[in-house]
Design a protein around this motif. Structure first.
Motif, mmCIF file in Angstrom:
data_model
loop_
_atom_site.group_PDB
_atom_site.id
_atom_site.type_symbol
_atom_site.label_atom_id
_atom_site.label_comp_id
_atom_site.label_asym_id
_atom_site.label_seq_id
_atom_site.Cartn_x
_atom_site.Cartn_y
_atom_site.Cartn_z
ATOM 1 N N GLY A 1 -0.632 10.094 0.883
ATOM 2 C CA GLY A 1 -1.568 10.210 2.004
ATOM 3 C C GLY A 1 -2.983 9.809 1.605
ATOM 4 O O GLY A 1 -3.212 9.381 0.470
ATOM 5 N N ASP B 1 5.359 6.002 5.401
ATOM 6 C CA ASP B 1 5.842 6.442 4.085
ATOM 7 C C ASP B 1 5.565 7.923 3.889
ATOM 8 O O ASP B 1 4.734 8.501 4.583
ATOM 9 C CB ASP B 1 5.178 5.615 2.963
ATOM 10 C CG ASP B 1 3.681 5.827 2.898
ATOM 11 O OD1 ASP B 1 3.240 6.901 2.441
ATOM 12 O OD2 ASP B 1 2.927 4.904 3.306
ATOM 13 N N GLY C 1 -7.931 -5.319 1.456
ATOM 14 C CA GLY C 1 -6.622 -5.581 2.072
ATOM 15 C C GLY C 1 -6.571 -5.164 3.526
ATOM 16 O O GLY C 1 -6.237 -5.977 4.404
ATOM 17 N N LEU C 2 -6.882 -3.910 3.801
ATOM 18 C CA LEU C 2 -6.760 -3.411 5.172
ATOM 19 C C LEU C 2 -7.767 -4.113 6.086
ATOM 20 O O LEU C 2 -7.485 -4.373 7.256
ATOM 21 C CB LEU C 2 -6.961 -1.892 5.201
ATOM 22 C CG LEU C 2 -5.786 -1.078 4.644
ATOM 23 C CD1 LEU C 2 -6.098 0.416 4.668
ATOM 24 C CD2 LEU C 2 -4.511 -1.344 5.449
ATOM 25 N N ASN D 1 0.854 -1.209 0.000
ATOM 26 C CA ASN D 1 0.000 0.000 0.000
ATOM 27 C C ASN D 1 0.884 1.251 0.000
ATOM 28 O O ASN D 1 0.605 2.216 -0.708
ATOM 29 C CB ASN D 1 -0.897 0.015 1.238
ATOM 30 C CG ASN D 1 -2.188 -0.758 0.999
ATOM 31 O OD1 ASN D 1 -2.512 -1.097 -0.144
ATOM 32 N ND2 ASN D 1 -2.928 -1.058 2.059
ATOM 33 N N ALA E 1 1.202 4.302 -2.634
ATOM 34 C CA ALA E 1 1.042 5.717 -2.249
ATOM 35 C C ALA E 1 2.272 6.537 -2.633
ATOM 36 O O ALA E 1 2.184 7.755 -2.793
ATOM 37 C CB ALA E 1 0.792 5.808 -0.742
ATOM 38 N N MET F 1 -9.274 -3.568 -4.559
ATOM 39 C CA MET F 1 -10.385 -4.400 -4.094
ATOM 40 C C MET F 1 -11.010 -3.805 -2.840
ATOM 41 O O MET F 1 -12.144 -4.109 -2.496
ATOM 42 C CB MET F 1 -9.874 -5.810 -3.748
ATOM 43 C CG MET F 1 -9.406 -6.613 -4.923
ATOM 44 S SD MET F 1 -10.778 -7.300 -5.846
ATOM 45 C CE MET F 1 -11.480 -8.425 -4.667
ATOM 46 N N GLY F 2 -10.199 -3.033 -2.117
ATOM 47 C CA GLY F 2 -10.703 -2.445 -0.884
ATOM 48 C C GLY F 2 -10.916 -3.479 0.215
ATOM 49 O O GLY F 2 -11.732 -3.278 1.115
ATOM 50 N N PHE G 1 -13.583 -0.382 0.534
ATOM 51 C CA PHE G 1 -13.145 1.011 0.354
ATOM 52 C C PHE G 1 -11.811 0.998 -0.394
ATOM 53 O O PHE G 1 -10.839 0.380 0.037
ATOM 54 C CB PHE G 1 -12.957 1.733 1.700
ATOM 55 C CG PHE G 1 -12.352 3.119 1.520
ATOM 56 C CD1 PHE G 1 -13.164 4.226 1.255
ATOM 57 C CD2 PHE G 1 -10.969 3.313 1.560
ATOM 58 C CE1 PHE G 1 -12.595 5.485 1.058
ATOM 59 C CE2 PHE G 1 -10.399 4.566 1.353
ATOM 60 C CZ PHE G 1 -11.228 5.658 1.106
ATOM 61 N N THR G 2 -11.787 1.683 -1.497
ATOM 62 C CA THR G 2 -10.539 1.784 -2.270
ATOM 63 C C THR G 2 -10.507 3.081 -3.058
ATOM 64 O O THR G 2 -11.558 3.594 -3.452
ATOM 65 C CB THR G 2 -10.360 0.579 -3.234
ATOM 66 O OG1 THR G 2 -9.116 0.732 -3.931
ATOM 67 C CG2 THR G 2 -11.478 0.481 -4.262
ATOM 68 N N THR G 3 -9.293 3.621 -3.265
ATOM 69 C CA THR G 3 -9.149 4.809 -4.122
ATOM 70 C C THR G 3 -8.334 4.445 -5.365
ATOM 71 O O THR G 3 -7.958 5.312 -6.129
ATOM 72 C CB THR G 3 -8.418 5.936 -3.357
ATOM 73 O OG1 THR G 3 -7.201 5.422 -2.853
ATOM 74 C CG2 THR G 3 -9.260 6.519 -2.245
ATOM 75 N N LYS G 4 -8.066 3.153 -5.516
ATOM 76 C CA LYS G 4 -7.237 2.728 -6.656
ATOM 77 C C LYS G 4 -8.127 2.176 -7.770
ATOM 78 O O LYS G 4 -9.105 1.483 -7.486
ATOM 79 C CB LYS G 4 -6.256 1.631 -6.218
ATOM 80 C CG LYS G 4 -5.356 2.063 -5.083
ATOM 81 C CD LYS G 4 -4.553 0.907 -4.549
ATOM 82 C CE LYS G 4 -3.922 1.264 -3.219
ATOM 83 N NZ LYS G 4 -3.352 0.109 -2.535
HETATM 84 P P1 ADP Z 1 -6.678 -1.604 -1.924
HETATM 85 O O1 ADP Z 1 -5.226 -1.542 -1.737
HETATM 86 O O2 ADP Z 1 -7.151 -2.698 -2.765
HETATM 87 O O3 ADP Z 1 -7.251 -0.284 -2.317
HETATM 88 P P2 ADP Z 1 -6.743 -1.680 0.943
HETATM 89 O O4 ADP Z 1 -7.816 -2.107 1.903
HETATM 90 O O5 ADP Z 1 -5.456 -2.283 1.139
HETATM 91 O O6 ADP Z 1 -7.310 -1.940 -0.486
HETATM 92 O O7 ADP Z 1 -6.562 -0.121 1.056
HETATM 93 C C1 ADP Z 1 -7.704 0.698 1.054
HETATM 94 C C2 ADP Z 1 -7.358 2.112 0.737
HETATM 95 O O8 ADP Z 1 -6.651 2.709 1.816
HETATM 96 C C3 ADP Z 1 -6.490 2.309 -0.451
HETATM 97 O O9 ADP Z 1 -7.217 2.286 -1.680
HETATM 98 C C4 ADP Z 1 -5.878 3.685 -0.201
HETATM 99 O O10 ADP Z 1 -6.782 4.726 -0.598
HETATM 100 C C5 ADP Z 1 -5.796 3.718 1.314
HETATM 101 N N1 ADP Z 1 -4.471 3.466 1.786
HETATM 102 C C6 ADP Z 1 -3.989 2.319 2.237
HETATM 103 N N2 ADP Z 1 -2.698 2.442 2.568
HETATM 104 C C7 ADP Z 1 -2.354 3.732 2.310
HETATM 105 C C8 ADP Z 1 -1.158 4.492 2.443
HETATM 106 N N3 ADP Z 1 -0.010 3.960 2.891
HETATM 107 N N4 ADP Z 1 -1.187 5.783 2.086
HETATM 108 C C9 ADP Z 1 -2.306 6.360 1.611
HETATM 109 N N5 ADP Z 1 -3.459 5.683 1.461
HETATM 110 C C10 ADP Z 1 -3.490 4.378 1.810
#
Ligand code: ADP
Length: 564
Positions: A496, A492, A520-521, A459, A463, A517-518, A510-513
Motif C-alpha cells: 500500500g 494488488d 512513472g505514474l 509498481n 509493492a 524516478m517518481g 514522487f517516489t518511495t523507492k
Molecule cells: P517509481 O515507481 O519510480 O517510484 P511511480 O510514479 O511509478 O514512480 O510511482 C510513484 C510511487 O507511487 C511509488 O514510489 C510508490 O510509493 C507509489 N506506488 C505506485 N504504485 C503503487 C502500488 N501498487 N502500491 C503502493 N504504492 C504504489
C-alpha cells in the motif's frame, strides 16, 4: 513256462527300450528301432520304409554284414532290385494290415498272405506302423533260411517297440520345439528390452514422455520419462487424478475445461500449462492427446507430454532482458529530459535571479530609482514567462500530443503484457489473475496503453515484494463502464501507500523507492488523459487499486471520474 524263443524276444525288447531311453537324437532312435527289430526277428534285413502313397523311401535299413555285424544306413530311394516289394508295400499301405509271405501263417484274421499270388524266395513280413495323415511308415523284414518263422507274436512285439519309438521321437521333437521356442522367446524378450531401453533413452533426451489414458477405469499407463517429468514414482497404471492434481492452481480450471471439451467431442487436444512438482517447483508442460478405441479396453487417449520448462525459462529470461532494456531506455530518456529541463530552465532562472537582485538594488537607493527598478522587474517577468513556456512545451511532449489512435483490442493487449511478464511474476511468486472482459475495442495507441499497463503491474510487483507469509495476488481486469468506456483495474495485496494521499503518487518525482524516478505514474496519467480517459489510485480494504478508463471506439462522451 515261457518258451526260449519268446523269452529271447522279451529280453531283446527290454534291451530295446533301455537303448531307446538313452538315445538323444532322432536318427539314433530310428537306427536303434531298426537294429532291435533285426535282432528280435533274427531277420536277414529290416527296412523302415515311408510312403506318401506313391513314392517309397527307405528311411533306415539294418542288415547283417558278412562279418556278422549289423550295418545301418539311412535315407535312400527304393532300388530297382526292390521293385518286387512295391506291391506288398502298397497292399500294406492301403489295407493297414500286416502281410506275411513265404511262411505258413498262423492267424488269418491278423495277417494276409500272398498278395496277388506273389511267391517270394525268402520269408517276408511287412508291418504297418504309423500314419501321420501325410506319410505312412512300414517295417519290412526279410528272413533267410536261418530265420525262425515270422509269426503274429513277432508282429505284436514289433508294434510295441514301434509305439515306444514313436513316443521317444515325439518326446525329442517336443523338446527340440520347446528349446527352439524358448530361445525365440528369449530373443524376442532381448530385442524388446533393447527397444525399450532405446525408447527410454530417446524420451529422456527429448524430455518427452508417452502415455495412454483408459477412459473406463480413468487410469493412465505411462513411460518412465512421463513419471520423471511429473516427479512421481513409476507404476504400472495410475489413477489419472494423480497427474491432474499436480496442475498449477491457476491453470487447473482452464485445463480441466479444455480436456472435458476435447474428450466429449472425441477430438485431438494440445495444451500447454504449468504443473507444481516436488517441493513446489513449477514446470511448463505441453500435452498432446489423440482419441482411440480398443475392443477390449474401450475408449482411450494416447499421447505425449513434453517438458518445455527450459524453453519457457529461456523465453522469460529474454523477456526480462527486453524489459530491462526498455527500462534502461526509459531511464535514459528521462535523463535526457531532465538534462533538457535543466538546460532550458537554467537560463531564464539565472536571468530572473540577476534581474530581481538588480531591481532590489535600484529600489534600495535613496531616492529609489523607480524607472530602472521597473525595467528590471519587467525583465524578471519576461524570464519567468520564458520559463513557463519551456514547462508548457515539456508538458506537451510528456502528454504525447500527436499520438496516432487506432482500434485496440484491450483484452488482447492485457494478455500480451501478462504473457511478457509471466516469467518475472513466477520468479517473484506472484499469482496473476486475469479477468479480461472488455466488450469492444478501444481507440488508442496500443504501445502506449501497454506501457501504462506494464508500469502499473511493475509498481504492484514492487509493492508485493515485502509481502511474506501470505499469497501475493495481482489481478488485472477489464470491464465496460457507462457503455462508453472500458475500465481497466490493476489490484494488488501489497504494502500500500501508507499515509500518502492517492493524488500525491501522481506528482512528478514522487517516489518511495530507493532507486525510483517518481515519473512513472505521472507519465501514465498523461498518456491516459491524452487518450481521453482518467487514471486514479485507491485503497480498497487491504488492496491497492489503480484504475484507468479508455473510450470505446464508438464513444463520443468524456469520462471525468470512476465510480468505485
Ligand atoms: P517509481 O515507481 O519510480 O517510484 P511511480 O510514479 O511509478 O514512480 O510511482 C510513484 C510511487 O507511487 C511509488 O514510489 C510508490 O510509493 C507509489 N506506488 C505506485 N504504485 C503503487 C502500488 N501498487 N502500491 C503502493 N504504492 C504504489
Amino acid at each position: 513256462m515261457i518258451a526260449d524263443g519268446h523269452r529271447a524276444r522279451l529280453l531283446a525288447m527290454v534291451r530295446a527300450s533301455q537303448q531307446l531311453s538313452r538315445n538323444s537324437d532322432e536318427k539314433e532312435v530310428i537306427a536303434t528301432f531298426v537294429r532291435c527289430a533285426l535282432s528280435i526277428a533274427a531277420a536277414h534285413c529290416v527296412r523302415l520304409v515311408s510312403t506318401d502313397g506313391e513314392c517309397f523311401l527307405v528311411e533306415c535299413e539294418a542288415r547283417w554284414s558278412p562279418d556278422d555285424e549289423i550295418v545301418v544306413s539311412h535315407r535312400r530311394p527304393l532300388a530297382e532290385s526292390e521293385d518286387s516289394f512295391k506291391t506288398i508295400l502298397q497292399t500294406v499301405s492301403l489295407t493297414d494290415m500286416p502281410v506275411l509271405l513265404g511262411t505258413p501263417f498262423i492267424d488269418q484274421t491278423e495277417v494276409q498272405a500272398s498278395p496277388r499270388a506273389y511267391v517270394p524266395e525268402r520269408p517276408l513280413l511287412c508291418v504297418p506302423l504309423f500314419d501321420d495323415g501325410r506319410r505312412r511308415e512300414i517295417l519290412f523284414l526279410e528272413g533267410n533260411r536261418h530265420t525262425p518263422q515270422f509269426d503274429t507274436s513277432l508282429i505284436a512285439c514289433l508294434q510295441i517297440i514301434s509305439a515306444q519309438t514313436i513316443m521317444k521321437l515325439e518326446n525329442l521333437r517336443f523338446r527340440t520345439r520347446d528349446a527352439v521356442e524358448s530361445s525365440m522367446i528369449e530373443e524376442v524378450k532381448f530385442a524388446m528390452r533393447a527397444h525399450e531401453k532405446e525408447l527410454a533413452h530417446t524420451q529422456r533426451m527429448s524430455q518427452t514422455g508417452s502415455w495412454r489414458w483408459y477412459a473406463g477405469a480413468d487410469t493412465v499407463e505411462a513411460s518412465p520419462e512421463f513419471f520423471r517429468i511429473y516427479e512421481i514414482p513409476s507404476e504400472q497404471r495410475v489413477p489419472s487424478k494423480k497427474f491432474i492434481d499436480l496442475t498449477h492452481p491457476d491453470d487447473s480450471a482452464p485445463v480441466r475445461v479444455a480436456l472435458h471439451k476435447a474428450i466429449a467431442a472425441h477430438r485431438v487436444f494440445k495444451l500447454e500449462f504449468r504443473i507444481t512438482v516436488g517441493f513446489g517447483e513449477i514446470k511448463y508442460v505441453q500435452i498432446e492427446g489423440h482419441p482411440q478405441v480398443d475392443d477390449i479396453e474401450g475408449a482411450q487417449y494416447v499421447g505425449v507430454v513434453v517438458d518445455v520448462t527450459e524453453r519457457r525459462n529461456a523465453e522469460s529470461a529474454l523477456q526480462a532482458a527486453r524489459a530491462e532494456l526498455a527500462r534502461a531506455h526509459r531511464l535514459s530518456t528521462m535523463g535526457e529530459m531532465a538534462a533538457s529541463i535543466v538546460h532550458e530552465i537554467y537560463q531564464p532562472l539565472t536571468g530572473i535571479i540577476t534581474n530581481a537582485e538588480t531591481c532590489l538594488r535600484w529600489l534600495s537607493k535613496s531616492p529609489a530609482e523607480i524607472g530602472r527598478a521597473s525595467d528590471s522587474a519587467r525583465r524578471v517577468a519576461r524570464d519567468a514567462r520564458r520559463a513557463a513556456e519551456v514547462f508548457r512545451g515539456l508538458r506537451a511532449v510528456a502528454s504525447n500530443s500527436g499520438i496516432v489512435k487506432v482500434p485496440v483490442d484491450l483484452d488482447d493487449a492485457i494478455r500480451e503484457v501478462a504473457f511478457l511478464l509471466q516469467g518475472e511474476l513466477d520468479r517473484a511468486n506472484i499469482r496473476l489473475r486475469l479477468q479480461p472482459d472488455a466488450p469492444r475495442p478501444v481507440l488508442g495507441d496500443r504501445t502506449q496503453i501497454q506501457q501504462v499497463l506494464e508500469n502499473l503491474i511493475r509498481n504492484s510487483m514492487d509493492a508485493l515484494q515485502p509481502v511474506v507469509g501470505t499469497q501475493r495476488f495481482l489481478t488485472v481486469s477489464s470491464a465496460s463502464y457507462d457503455d462508453a468506456f472500458a475500465v481497466v483495474t490493476v489490484q494488488d495485496n501489497g504494502c500500500g501507500f501508507g499515509e500518502h494521499s492517492p493524488e500525491e503518487l501522481f506528482e512528478a518525482l514522487f517516489t518511495t523507492k530507493p532507486n525510483g524516478m517518481g515519473m512513472g505514474l505521472k507519465v501514465c496519467r498523461s498518456i491516459v488523459e491524452a487518450h481521453g480517459g482518467v487514471l486514479q489510485a485507491n485503497r480498497n480494504d487491504d488492496d491497492t487499486v489503480f484504475q484507468f478508463t479508455l473510450p470505446f471506439i464508438d464513444s463520443t462522451s468524456g469520462a471525468d471520474g470512476i465510480r468505485s
